[in-house]
Design a protein around this motif. Sequence first.
Motif, short mmCIF file in Angstrom:
data_model
loop_
_atom_site.label_atom_id
_atom_site.label_comp_id
_atom_site.label_asym_id
_atom_site.label_seq_id
_atom_site.Cartn_x
_atom_site.Cartn_y
_atom_site.Cartn_z
N TYR A 193 5.64 3.57 30.62
CA TYR A 193 6.90 4.29 30.83
C TYR A 193 7.66 4.43 29.52
N ILE A 194 7.69 3.34 28.74
CA ILE A 194 8.39 3.36 27.44
C ILE A 194 7.72 4.34 26.49
N ALA A 195 6.38 4.29 26.45
CA ALA A 195 5.64 5.17 25.54
C ALA A 195 5.77 6.64 25.95
N GLU A 196 5.73 6.90 27.25
CA GLU A 196 5.81 8.28 27.72
C GLU A 196 7.15 8.93 27.34
N LYS A 197 8.23 8.16 27.49
CA LYS A 197 9.55 8.69 27.16
C LYS A 197 9.93 8.41 25.70
N ASP A 198 9.09 7.62 25.01
CA ASP A 198 9.34 7.25 23.61
C ASP A 198 10.72 6.64 23.43
N ILE A 199 10.99 5.60 24.23
CA ILE A 199 12.29 4.93 24.19
C ILE A 199 12.28 3.84 23.12
N ARG A 200 13.28 3.86 22.23
CA ARG A 200 13.36 2.90 21.13
C ARG A 200 14.74 2.24 21.12
N ILE A 201 14.79 1.04 20.57
CA ILE A 201 16.08 0.36 20.39
C ILE A 201 16.94 1.19 19.44
N GLY A 202 18.18 1.42 19.84
CA GLY A 202 19.08 2.24 19.03
C GLY A 202 19.16 3.68 19.49
N ASP A 203 18.26 4.10 20.37
CA ASP A 203 18.26 5.48 20.85
C ASP A 203 19.48 5.79 21.72
N ALA A 226 11.86 2.50 15.31
CA ALA A 226 10.41 2.31 15.41
C ALA A 226 10.00 2.25 16.87
N PRO A 227 8.80 2.71 17.22
CA PRO A 227 8.33 2.62 18.61
C PRO A 227 8.36 1.18 19.11
N TYR A 228 8.66 1.00 20.39
CA TYR A 228 8.75 -0.35 20.96
C TYR A 228 7.45 -0.70 21.68
N HIS A 229 7.00 -1.95 21.48
CA HIS A 229 5.81 -2.46 22.17
C HIS A 229 6.15 -3.80 22.80
N LEU A 230 5.70 -4.01 24.02
CA LEU A 230 5.89 -5.31 24.67
C LEU A 230 5.21 -6.40 23.86
N PRO A 231 5.75 -7.63 23.91
CA PRO A 231 5.16 -8.73 23.11
C PRO A 231 3.75 -9.08 23.58
N GLY A 232 2.96 -9.63 22.65
CA GLY A 232 1.60 -10.05 22.97
C GLY A 232 1.53 -11.43 23.59
N LYS A 233 2.70 -12.12 23.64
CA LYS A 233 2.76 -13.44 24.26
C LYS A 233 3.91 -13.48 25.25
N CYS A 234 3.76 -14.31 26.26
CA CYS A 234 4.78 -14.46 27.30
C CYS A 234 6.08 -14.98 26.67
#
Length: 658
Positions: free
Chosen positions: A355-365, A392-400
Motif C-alpha cells: 500500500y505504501i509503495a503503490e501510493k509512494d507515501i513518504r515521511i514529510g509528504d 526517501a521511499p519508506y520501507h518496513l523494518p527487517g526486524k520486529c
Amino acid sequence: MDVKQEIEQLRAVLNEAGYEYYVLDRPTMSDYDYDHRLRRLEELEKAYPEYITPDSPTQRVGGEAVSGFEEVRHRVPLESLQDVFSMEELSDFDQRVHESVGDVEYTVEPKVDGLSVALEYRDGLFVRGATRGDGLVGEDVTENLRTIKSIPMLLPQRLPSLIVRGEVFMPRTVFAKLNEEREQNGESLFANPRNAAAGSLRQLDPKIAAARRLDIVLFNIQYMEGRSFQTHSETLDFLEQMKFKVIPRKICQTIREAQKQVEDIGDNRIQFPYDIDGAVVKVNSLSERVELGSTAKFPRWAAAFKYPPEQKEATVLDIMVQVGRTGVLTPKATLSPVRLAGTTVTSASLHNQDYIAEKDIRIGDTVLVQKAGEIIPEVVRVVKEKRLPNSAPYHLPGKCPVCGAPVVRDEEGAAIRCTGAECPAQLLRNLTHFASRDAMDIEGLGPAVVESLVNAGLLKAPGDLYTLRIDEVAKLERMGPKSAENLIHAIERSKQNDLSRLLFAFGIRQVGQKAAKVLAARFGTLDALRGATVETLTEVNDIGEITARSLVAWLHSPQAEHLISALKDAGVNMASSAQSTGDQLAGKTFVLTGTLAHFSRSEAGACIEALGGKVSSSVSKKTSYVVAGEEAGSKLEKARTLGVPVLSEQEFLDMIGT
C-alpha cells in the motif's frame, strides 16, 4: 403460576426489554437481569419444547448453517433511486414533479449506506427476509435476519400480510472494533461498514452473522393488507407503532425547505450510528406517487442526493509500526491534526508495504486524507508537488520493533510477520495455540485463562507454563484451588505428548499438523530435526523449499533456542513414537478404500507414511496405487477407469513386507 404461564411471561418481558434496548435505545433492564431471565427461559423451553414459539428471544440464533441461499422473487420490486449531485439537480427534480402533479409535500430522510432487504410478515409473524438482489429477485437470508435484535419476530397487530423494506447496517462502533480485531489477526480489513454488513448478512452460518451485531432501519412499506394510508409519513409512524426501528424524517412544504434539510443532514451526518452517503427526498402523498409513477429504472417521486467525501490535506509526520497478535506488522501514519467528518484526525492506517509503495507515501509528504465510510481515516493520494526534495521511499523494518526477531513476508499476500517464538506482542495468540487441542492439548487452558495468567504476570513465554504453581493459579479470578489443581495436572500431562504435537504447538509458519507428523516420524527427535539442512528437509515427502526455509530459520533463531531450552529443562518430551521405519514407499501416493481385515485405514495410512509414502483421499492420474478392501466403492471404479494399479490387502502387505 404454571410452566406455560411462566414461559409466556418471561418471553413478554424479555421481548419488551429487547425493544427498549435495541430500538428505542432506552434500556430499562440491566444486562445481568436480562441474561438471568433469558437463561431461565432457555431452561424451561429445553424442558418443555412444546411451548417454544418463533417469537421467543431464544430463537434469534437457532438456524443451522446452510450450503447456499435460495432465490426469492419479490412481490413488489425493490426499486433503486435516481441520484442527484447538486442542489440545481434537486431543483430540476422538483420542477418535473411540479409539472406533473403541482405543488407537493416532501419528506427528507438520511440515505443509509447499507444492504437493502425486504421483511415479510404473515398474521403478524416474521416469516421471511430477502436481500434486494437485482430488485426483482433476491436471496433468502431469513435465519441471518433473525439474529438482528431490532427486528420484531411478532407484531403487536396481526395484519394478514405485510412486507417492509429496510437497510441492514453495521454500527460504526461495531465496524471499528471488527476491523481492529481483523488487523490484529492479520486478516484483510473491510473497506467500509456497508461491505462488512453485506459480508456478514451473507454468511452461511447464522451464528457468525449474530456475532457481527448487525442492525436495521426501516424506510418503506412495500405491501400491506388490512390497513391503508394517505401519506408516506403516516406509514412510517405506523411502523414505529409496530415496534420497528424507523428512519428519522422531516416533512417539508417546499423544495427550498427540503434542500435546507439535505444540507443539515450532511453537516451532522456523524451523529447517526450508521454510515450515510446521501439524503432522500420523497413525495409524501401516496396518491401523488401513483400518479407520478416510475421510469424503467427509477420512481419519479423520489431522488437521492449524494454527498461528496470530505477530503483535506495533512502532513505525514512519522510512520509508526505496530505488531498484531498474529505477528503482522502494520504501519500507521502519524499526521498533522486535521478536522474530518466531525472529528480530529491525527493518524491513518497504511495497511502494508504494498500500500505504501503503490501510493509512494513518504515521511514529510503532504497527503490528501478522507474517512473511509466516515470512520477510518485513509490516505487518498500524495500531493507530490508539495513533496520535500530530500524525502526517501519508506520501507518496513527487517526486524520486529517489539522483540527484534527477523520478519518475513507471507508467500501468498502482502503481510509481513515477526518470526519471534517469544514475541511479547504475540504472547496471547502463541500461548492459546500452544495449549490448543491439536497442539499440546492442555485441558482448561483456553483464551480467557491464558489472558488471566498473562495479566497476572505469570506467563511471558510458553515455557513458563511448566513452572506454574497451584497456589499462584488459584488466586486468579474464577479459578480456585480445585480448578488450579486440574490445570496444573493437565499441563504436567502435556509433557508426554509426541514430538509432532510439540512441533505444531510451536506455531512455525508453514508447519501444520500434517507436516509436523511427517517431520516427527522422519527425524525422530527435535535435536535431529534441528540438525537438518534445507536440502535434507526438502527430500522429505510433502516438505517443500518454503516450508524447509521457514523451519530452519525458526529453529535456529535465538528466541526459539531459548524456548526449546526452557521446555527441555521442564521435562517436555522431544521425541516421536512414530519414527520412520524406512523409505521404500518414498515418492508413492496411495488411496485406501473399502474395509481392511488386518488394520483400520488410519493404521494402514500411518504404515505408509512411516515408510516414506503419501496417503491421499482422492484418486487421480498421479495416484501410484489404490489399496482396495471389502466393499470398495467409487474410488475403486475411478482407479480402473484411470488405469491406476489396484492392490488387494494381501498384495499391500507383501509390498510393505509384513
